[in-house]
Write an enzyme that holds these catalytic residues in place. Structure first.
Site, short mmCIF file in Angstrom:
data_model
loop_
_atom_site.label_atom_id
_atom_site.label_comp_id
_atom_site.label_asym_id
_atom_site.label_seq_id
_atom_site.Cartn_x
_atom_site.Cartn_y
_atom_site.Cartn_z
CE1 TYR A 245 -3.63 -2.57 0.48
CE2 TYR A 245 -2.18 -3.47 2.17
CZ TYR A 245 -3.27 -3.60 1.34
OH TYR A 245 -4.00 -4.75 1.34
CG HIS A 380 -11.87 -19.44 1.22
ND1 HIS A 380 -12.47 -19.00 2.37
CD2 HIS A 380 -11.47 -18.34 0.55
CE1 HIS A 380 -12.44 -17.68 2.39
NE2 HIS A 380 -11.84 -17.26 1.30
CB ALA A 381 -15.34 -18.49 -3.12
CG HIS A 410 -15.60 -10.88 -3.93
ND1 HIS A 410 -15.16 -9.72 -3.34
CD2 HIS A 410 -14.54 -11.73 -3.88
CE1 HIS A 410 -13.90 -9.86 -2.97
NE2 HIS A 410 -13.50 -11.08 -3.28
CD GLU A 411 -14.06 -15.22 -5.26
OE1 GLU A 411 -13.01 -15.02 -5.88
OE2 GLU A 411 -14.13 -15.20 -4.00
CG HIS A 414 -10.85 -11.42 -7.53
ND1 HIS A 414 -10.02 -10.47 -7.02
CD2 HIS A 414 -11.49 -11.96 -6.45
CE1 HIS A 414 -10.13 -10.43 -5.69
NE2 HIS A 414 -11.02 -11.33 -5.33
CD GLU A 438 -9.76 -9.57 -2.45
OE1 GLU A 438 -10.92 -9.99 -2.61
OE2 GLU A 438 -8.75 -10.26 -2.70
CG HIS A 540 -8.52 -14.97 4.40
ND1 HIS A 540 -9.79 -15.37 4.75
CD2 HIS A 540 -8.59 -14.58 3.11
CE1 HIS A 540 -10.60 -15.21 3.72
NE2 HIS A 540 -9.91 -14.74 2.70
CE1 TYR A 550 -10.96 -10.54 0.54
CE2 TYR A 550 -9.23 -10.97 2.14
CZ TYR A 550 -9.91 -11.33 1.00
OH TYR A 550 -9.55 -12.46 0.30
ZN ZN Z 1 -11.52 -11.80 -3.37
#
Ligand code: ZN
Ligand code: NAG
Ligand code: NAG
Ligand code: NAG
Length: 650
Positions: A245, A380-381, A410-411, A414, A438, A540, A550
């Site tokens: 970041y 886990h997606a 969401h996916e 990506h 994300e 995670h 996130y």
């Molecule tokens: Zn994600």
């Protein structure tokens, strides 16, 4: 079909010399390539006049195609393991990781030999990304050990479950019919059951089956991660995570990052506390025997979610206006016999409606959309990039409900990012920062989940907007988006402290609960000790995934949403905006996505939002009517937002 690939790359720039020779067996499945044969290092000559041109050629002709092959191989073996957890498949991932580390080192060494003219910002950026070794800075033994630890912790998490027959203490002895995996069984149970005794049992049993089993491994993991961070010039692994970041080119430092993250949380905290006080009151009424204090934290097993990170599970008895439509459209999806395929097509259609790219054919046939029978998988997606010919996939154990519909969006966000930046050089094929990656799908889902949009796709009967339905919508959205923020913040505030040594290995669990109690206002329903390792009950932590992404995403997605709404010509309150069909909004977003990480993130962000700063203002604007409403209810009930922690809150 297997064909012989021999790529002999010679770059003729006057003084002919070979950077490297690629020799390998290439088949349709790249992960069968033996990477150890891929790279044969030869010394580059350094006395060239136009070094920048030279380096650019090296990057595009030499580095990039080789990096693509190596990364493909890595993705392939990881995928094979994730959709089929076996020892052999794990072994394959460890081997490719070792080879990939070799490759990283060779490339970094080659690039470091060039005497770069640092005035070219892009080359400077590439140089930093390629010479940063990450885990490859470690000796081979350490690389193997840390990868094995992470794979083992992930496997513990992914194969864990709870035996619903409480008489059976050894999970291995659990009859198949009584064994519940996390997705979708436990997740659904927590959302639907109101049996507090069973909820408490599952809350504990899941932590026994996961975190407690990885505590020792986690301690070793921290040591090796820190060793790698130091070799890369960072004080510890937390600093190295935050480097994602920081932007040295803009003098945006680690200290700035930490200060800004805390600042965002302070902006959001009052709203979270209003919501917490309102839900606590509802829980006290629903569960009068659970001893919830009026000024206390909320017991963790009552929130409809294993980690209390989203509270949609309590929606149906906490809804603000129960007679108005509830915006959880799960029942309607079931009534209409929604299929998993239809859910994915719906998400794709939203993207193409605003002019973004459709999913390529291979996405539809190579993805894993449902939990397969007869083998263990990481449910886990996740979204996957294979770095060749638009090959992208999703792996998810989808269930037919609204939450999974949103997860699909969401996916697929990506995936859209992967497709948009696929023409960038390899080091730039990533998000502007991880928070951006994300945020893409979530930003689009903010439009999709509005009552108006759900009505337009036939999932809500009544699309007549009235203030009470709008408040219901904002409330259910807040149970996901606002509730998540303290959790999203502490996951890594905790790990920053573990990496820096502020939380020592004999206080790993106590240190975790200090944060959960303080920030989330949630307490464990049963006593905890240092035999437990409750952070490890979350994917995670087990799988070594940085999490501040996130938190960043949940803030900036509202800034992005607001900017796209403006571009689409939306007028009226932000919570009513649906950008569906707006090519102008799609173009604004797509242009930013196609940059990948080739620009500092504040620059990419400014191009869309007009500001370089993360700010919770758009989020607070979105929820403003809800905030006032909750404050009025809490005042009427005599409930003061906030909580104090007593000793007997465990
Ligand atoms: Zn994600
Ligand atoms: C799972 O992996 C093993 C190798 O460990 C392989 O023999 C088996 O065929 C794979 N199963 C599937 C369904 O791909
Ligand atoms: C990595 O390189 C070292 C020497 O440079 C070699 O001994 C080792 O076998 C390589 N590892 C792999 C997995 O190719
Ligand atoms: C999936 O579709 C692509 C493109 O149509 C095709 O090349 C590939 O062989 C297919 N793969 C599988 C596993 O069916």
């Amino acid at each position: 079909m297997v064909s012989k690939l021999k790529m002999d790359i010679r770059i003729n720039l006057g003084s002919a010399w070979t950077f490297l020779v690629l020799v390998g067996l290439c088949s349709a499945r790249f992960h069968q390539v033996d990477i150890s044969n891929l790279v044969q290092d030869t010394e580059p000559e350094l006395n060239h006049t136009d070094m920048n041109t030279y380096v650019k050629t090296w990057l595009t002709q030499v580095y990039n195609p080789a990096a693509q092959l190596v990364t493909q191989a890595d993705s392939e073996t990881q995928w094979d393991y994730n959709v089929n957890i076996t020892d052999d498949n794990q072994e394959a991932t460890l081997l490719v990781s070792a080879q990939s580390a070799n490759f990283t080192r060779v490339m970094a060494t080659q690039l470091k030999k060039f005497d770069l003219n640092a005035s070219d910002a892009t080359i400077k950026r590439l140089h930093k990304k390629i010479t940063e070794l990450g885990i490859a800075a470690l000796p081979d033994d350490d690389i193997r050990e840390i990868n094995k630890i992470i794979a083992d912790m992930t496997a513990v998490f992914s194969t864990a479950g709870v035996c619903m027959n409480e008489a059976i203490t050894d999970p291995k002895a659990c009859p198949k019919a009584d064994f519940m995996p996390l997705d979708p069984n436990i997740t659904n149970f927590l959302r639907e059951s109101r049996d507090t005794r069973k909820l408490r049992y599952i809350w504990k049993a899941w932590r026994d089956a996961t975190g407690a089993k990885m505590r020792k491994n986690f301690i070793r993991y921290v040591a090796i991660k820190n060793k790698a961070a130091k070799l890369n010039g960072y004080a510890d692994s937390g600093v190295s995570w935050r480097a994602n970041y920081a932007e040295p080119a803009l003098n945006y430092t680690d200290t700035d990052v930490l200060r800004d993250l805390e600042g965002l949380w302070q902006q959001i905290r009052p709203l979270y506390m209003d919501l917490h006080a309102y839900v606590r009151r509802k829980l006290m009424e629903k569960y009068p025997t659970e001893n919830i204090r009026k000024d206390g934290p909320i017991p963790g097993h009552l929130l409809g979610n294993m980690w209390g990170q989203s509270w949609e599970g309590v929606l149906n008895f906490t809804q603000l206006f129960p007679d108005k439509p509830k915006i959880d459209v799960t029942d309607e999806m079931k009534r209409q016999n929604y299929t998993v395929d239809r859910m994915f097509r719906l998400s794709e259609q939203f993207q193409t409606n605003i002019g973004l790219k459709p999913m390529p054919p291979v996405f539809w046939n190579a993805s894993m959309f449902e939990r397969p029978e007869g083998r263990e998988v990481v449910c886990h997606a996740s979204a996957w990039d294979f770095y060749r010919n638009s090959e992208v996939r999703i792996k998810m154990c989808t269930d037919i409900n609204m939450q999974d519909l949103i997860t699909i969006h969401h996916e697929m966000g990506h995936i859209q990012y992967f497709l948009q930046y696929e023409n960038q050089l390899m080091p730039f094929r990533e998000g502007a920062n991880s928070g951006f990656h994300e945020a893409v799908g979530d930003t689009l889902a903010l439009s999709v989940s509005t009552p108006r949009h759900l009505a337009s796709i036939g999932l809500l009967k009544d699309d007549k907007s009235d203030p009470e339905t709008d408040l219901n919508f904002m409330y259910s959205t807040a149970l996901e988006k606002i509730v998540f923020l303290p959790f999203g913040y502490i996951m890594d505030r905790y790990r920053y402290d573990v990496f820096s040594g502020k939380i020592t290995s004999d206080r790993l669990n106590a240190g975790w609960w200090d944060y959960v109690k303080k920030y989330q206002g949630i307490a464990p329903p049963v006593e905890r000790s240092e035999k437990d390792f409750d952070p490890g009950s979350k994917y995670h932590i087990a799988a070594d995934v940085e999490y501040m992404r996130y938190f960043v995403s949940f803030v900036i997605q509202f800034q992005l949403h607001k900017a796209l709404c403006n571009a689409s010509g939306h007028t009226g309150p932000l919570y009513q905006c649906d950008i569906n069909g707006s090519k102008a909004a799609g173009k604004l977003l797509g242009d930013m996505l196609s940059l990948g990480s080739s620009q500092p993130w504040p620059i990419a962000f400014e191009a869309v939002t007009g500001t370089r700063k993360m700010d919770a203002g758009a989020l607070l604007e979105f929820f403003e009517p809800l905030t006032r409403h909750l404050q009025a209810i809490n005042a009427k009930n005599g409930d003061r937002p906030g909580w104090t922690i007593h000793k007997d809150d465990f």
